[in-house]
Structures are given as C-alpha cells and as structure tokens.
Enzyme design. Structure first.
Site, short mmCIF file in Angstrom:
data_model
loop_
_atom_site.label_atom_id
_atom_site.label_comp_id
_atom_site.label_asym_id
_atom_site.label_seq_id
_atom_site.Cartn_x
_atom_site.Cartn_y
_atom_site.Cartn_z
N TYR A 1 -79.31 -39.37 70.96
CA TYR A 1 -79.94 -40.23 71.95
C TYR A 1 -79.05 -40.37 73.18
O TYR A 1 -77.87 -39.99 73.16
CB TYR A 1 -80.26 -41.61 71.37
CG TYR A 1 -79.07 -42.54 71.23
CD1 TYR A 1 -78.10 -42.34 70.25
CD2 TYR A 1 -78.89 -43.62 72.10
CE1 TYR A 1 -77.01 -43.18 70.14
CE2 TYR A 1 -77.80 -44.48 71.99
CZ TYR A 1 -76.87 -44.25 71.00
OH TYR A 1 -75.78 -45.08 70.89
N ARG B 1 -74.04 -34.53 78.22
CA ARG B 1 -73.64 -35.04 76.90
C ARG B 1 -74.77 -34.86 75.88
O ARG B 1 -74.53 -34.55 74.72
CB ARG B 1 -73.23 -36.51 77.00
CG ARG B 1 -72.65 -37.05 75.70
CD ARG B 1 -72.08 -38.44 75.86
NE ARG B 1 -73.10 -39.41 76.22
CZ ARG B 1 -72.85 -40.67 76.54
NH1 ARG B 1 -71.60 -41.12 76.57
NH2 ARG B 1 -73.81 -41.50 76.85
N ARG C 1 -89.15 -33.91 53.13
CA ARG C 1 -87.77 -34.39 53.02
C ARG C 1 -86.89 -33.46 52.18
O ARG C 1 -87.17 -33.22 51.00
CB ARG C 1 -87.76 -35.79 52.40
CG ARG C 1 -86.38 -36.43 52.46
CD ARG C 1 -86.39 -37.87 51.95
NE ARG C 1 -85.06 -38.47 52.10
CZ ARG C 1 -84.03 -38.21 51.29
NH1 ARG C 1 -84.19 -37.39 50.26
NH2 ARG C 1 -82.86 -38.77 51.51
N HIS D 1 -82.46 -32.30 52.52
CA HIS D 1 -81.29 -32.50 53.38
C HIS D 1 -81.06 -31.32 54.32
O HIS D 1 -80.77 -31.49 55.50
CB HIS D 1 -80.03 -32.73 52.54
CG HIS D 1 -79.99 -34.08 51.91
ND1 HIS D 1 -80.90 -34.50 50.97
CD2 HIS D 1 -79.15 -35.12 52.09
CE1 HIS D 1 -80.62 -35.74 50.59
NE2 HIS D 1 -79.55 -36.14 51.27
N LYS E 1 -73.33 -38.22 70.03
CA LYS E 1 -74.11 -39.46 70.21
C LYS E 1 -75.35 -39.40 69.31
O LYS E 1 -76.47 -39.18 69.76
CB LYS E 1 -74.48 -39.65 71.69
CG LYS E 1 -74.90 -41.08 72.02
CD LYS E 1 -74.88 -41.33 73.50
CE LYS E 1 -75.49 -42.65 73.91
NZ LYS E 1 -74.76 -43.85 73.49
N GLU F 1 -62.68 -47.49 69.56
CA GLU F 1 -63.56 -47.93 70.65
C GLU F 1 -64.34 -49.13 70.18
O GLU F 1 -64.20 -49.57 69.03
CB GLU F 1 -64.52 -46.79 71.04
CG GLU F 1 -65.43 -46.35 69.90
CD GLU F 1 -66.35 -45.19 70.26
OE1 GLU F 1 -66.68 -45.01 71.44
OE2 GLU F 1 -66.77 -44.48 69.32
N LEU G 1 -66.82 -41.82 71.32
CA LEU G 1 -67.83 -41.24 72.19
C LEU G 1 -67.23 -41.19 73.60
O LEU G 1 -66.66 -42.17 74.07
CB LEU G 1 -69.08 -42.13 72.21
CG LEU G 1 -70.21 -41.53 73.05
CD1 LEU G 1 -70.88 -40.39 72.29
CD2 LEU G 1 -71.23 -42.57 73.43
N1 PLP Z 1 -68.91 -45.85 72.58
C1 PLP Z 1 -70.01 -46.01 71.82
C2 PLP Z 1 -69.88 -46.00 70.34
C3 PLP Z 1 -71.27 -46.19 72.43
O1 PLP Z 1 -72.36 -46.34 71.67
C4 PLP Z 1 -71.33 -46.22 73.84
C5 PLP Z 1 -72.61 -46.40 74.52
O2 PLP Z 1 -73.64 -46.53 73.92
C6 PLP Z 1 -70.16 -46.06 74.58
C7 PLP Z 1 -68.97 -45.86 73.91
C8 PLP Z 1 -70.19 -46.08 76.08
O3 PLP Z 1 -70.83 -44.93 76.56
P1 PLP Z 1 -71.54 -44.90 77.98
O4 PLP Z 1 -70.52 -45.30 78.98
O5 PLP Z 1 -71.99 -43.49 78.15
O6 PLP Z 1 -72.67 -45.89 77.92
#
Ligand code: PLP
Length: 282
Positions: free
Chosen positions: A33, A52, A100, A102, A147, A180, A205
């Site tokens: 997403y 991304r 379904r 895997h 993501k 993070e 991320l």
């Molecule tokens: N880290 C995580 C786990 C996130 O889910 C997000 C955004 O959803 C971010 C960092 C920040 O990413 P962005 O600046 O692209 O929104």
C-alpha cells in the site's frame, strides 16, 4: 456526499464497495500500500511514493498491476469524486483472488483499491507543544523496508501507545537501537547538533517524508548521519522528532514519560518542520 472507492476497475460507493473473500490481501495480508497526502488539491511527493510502491511490488513478486500512468488517473479521479482538497489518498494492491494456498497462485490478477478522505487541519498543538512516545520491543518481521499491508505489529504497537496516553511508540530492536515508530520514522538531534536517523535498511520503512527531509538537511548544510541510535541516546538527546506523510515533522518532547532536554520542541526541529512545510507548497 457519499464516499467513493475505486475497486478493481470500478468506482463504487463505500457501502457497496467490496473485495472477494478469497482476495489474498484479506486472507494473507499479501499486498502492498501507499498513503499520499493531498494538500491544496495537490498530491505531495507522488513520484517517490510510486517508486516505493513499485519496489514493494517487486520485492513481493507481484506482477501485472496497473501501470503508473493509469494509476495516476485513478488517484486523481478518486480524489475528485470525494471532493478532497486536503486529506489523503490510500492505495492498496494485493496479489489477487485465488483458492486459499500459501504459495503464489498460478493465475491471479492484482487487485487495486483506492480510497480518499478529507482530513481536518492537524491540531496545531502537536507541533507547538510536541508529543510523547513510548518505547516498545520491535516484534515485526525482518523486511520492514517493504510497505506491506501486513501491519499487525504496528497496530499492536500503536494501540499500546494510545493506552499509555502517547502519540506514538518507538520500536526497539534486540540490540537496544530504535528502529522507527509504528507509522513514522524516528529522529534525534545530539548534544553537538548532529541530526541522526537510522539508515534505510531492512529494519525500517524508507519514509518519503524521511527522504524529502534528508534532501532538505543536505541543502541547508546541517550535520547529519544515518546510523542506529539507542533508547539511552534518544533520552539524552537535545531534540527528537518524527516524520510521516500525515504528521510532517512533529517534535517529540517526551520518551517513556521523561522530557527530552527541557521538554519543549527543539529549535532545529522547528526549523526543519518549517523547511518541510515549505517543500510541500513548492
Ligand atoms: N514507518 C512506518 C512503519 C510507516 O508505516 C510509515 C508511514 O506509513 C512511515 C515510517 C513514514 O513513511 P512516509 O513518510 O512515507 O509516510
């Protein structure tokens, strides 16, 4: 005005929009997403979000999804149909619908869903007064650079933050380093004015806001390093802040209930926030 979603080729009212029960996103969280901010009718940093997205799809080996050009048309159409001037557009692509099992299905067509919603202007208090974070163990998998819609670790972490009366939880790896936030990237400014954030490897991320801010930091000539920092370093920092599409640059003034420095937003953080907001309206 009723909300409209794009689901696999058609625009539908939310009440009628649905995905198949054997969509692999629903059963396996097998999908990716993006969330892109819409400000004054403009998609913010659309290009790096799409870069991304393609990377996430490639890492999960999901092929054949809508290309960028038609996708951009859909994003704009969903924004338009929902009358969004300030808000977000959400885009999800799953591997598709299949009985379904895997392993990847032999034939499946990726399913695209796009929604958009208006948002009220962020509470100015968050930026003026700053927010608190708690620290929690990072229980997620080893590919947080993708993501994916598989967000249960993030969901549990955010809920823990909410229950602790905090805005965000900073997750901590087994070595005691902050990875993070549950939906944000984590930053500190050290006593000697070095801006620090973790390098974009598998543990985090690579936020689009993070990428934009790094460019600003280089342009403005601030001292900067990408390296992990410990919870102790964060608690001893001069300043701390977090970044994301929906929270821009937001000062962090308390970690686990302890004030960061004197407990008010740092000067450099405020400068970086202003620079980032200027970047958005460029
Ligand atoms: N880290 C995580 C786990 C996130 O889910 C997000 C955004 O959803 C971010 C960092 C920040 O990413 P962005 O600046 O692209 O929104």
């Amino acid at each position: 005005m009723s909300r409209i979603a794009y689901v696999d080729g058609a625009y539908r009212r939310h009440g009628e929009a649905a995905v198949h029960i054997e969509d692999r996103g629903y059963q396996f969280a097998d999908g990716v997403y993006e969330v892109i901010a819409v400000r004054a009718g403009k998609l913010i940093d659309e290009a790096p979000h799409l870069v991304r997205l393609r990377r996430s799809l490639a890492e999960l080996r999901i092929a054949g999804a809508l290309a960028d050009a038609p996708l951009k048309v859909v994003l704009r159409e969903v924004i338009r149909r929902n009358g969004v001037v300030n808000g977000i557009v959400y885009l999800q692509i799953t591997r598709g619908i299949a009985p379904r099992d895997h392993a990847f299905p032999k034939v499946a067509r990726p399913i695209v869903v796009v929604t958009a919603r208006r948002s009220r202007p962020a509470n100015p208090k968050l930026a003026e007064e700053g927010i608190g974070v708690i620290t929690i163990p990072d229980i997620r998998w080893q590919r947080c650079d993708i993501k994916t819609i598989s967000l249960i670790g993030n969901v549990l972490g955010k809920q823990q933050a909410r229950e602790a009366g905090s805005y965000e939880a900073w997750m901590v790896d087994r070595d005691g380093h902050v990875t993070e936030g549950t939906s944000t990237n984590a930053w500190i400014v050290t006593g000697d004015n070095l801006v620090l954030t973790r390098a974009a490897e598998n543990a985090i991320l690579n936020g689009v806001t993070r990428q934009a801010l790094i460019e600003i930091i280089h342009r403005e000539g601030y001292r900067f390093a990408e390296r992990p920092f410990t919870v102790a370093e964060a608690k001893a920092a001069r300043e701390a802040f977090l970044t994301s599409t929906t929270s821009d640059v937001t000062p962090v003034v308390a970690i686990d209930g302890q004030p960061v420095a004197n407990g008010v937003p740092g000067l450099l953080t405020q400068k970086l926030r202003a620079d980032y907001l200027a970047h958005i309206v460029e």
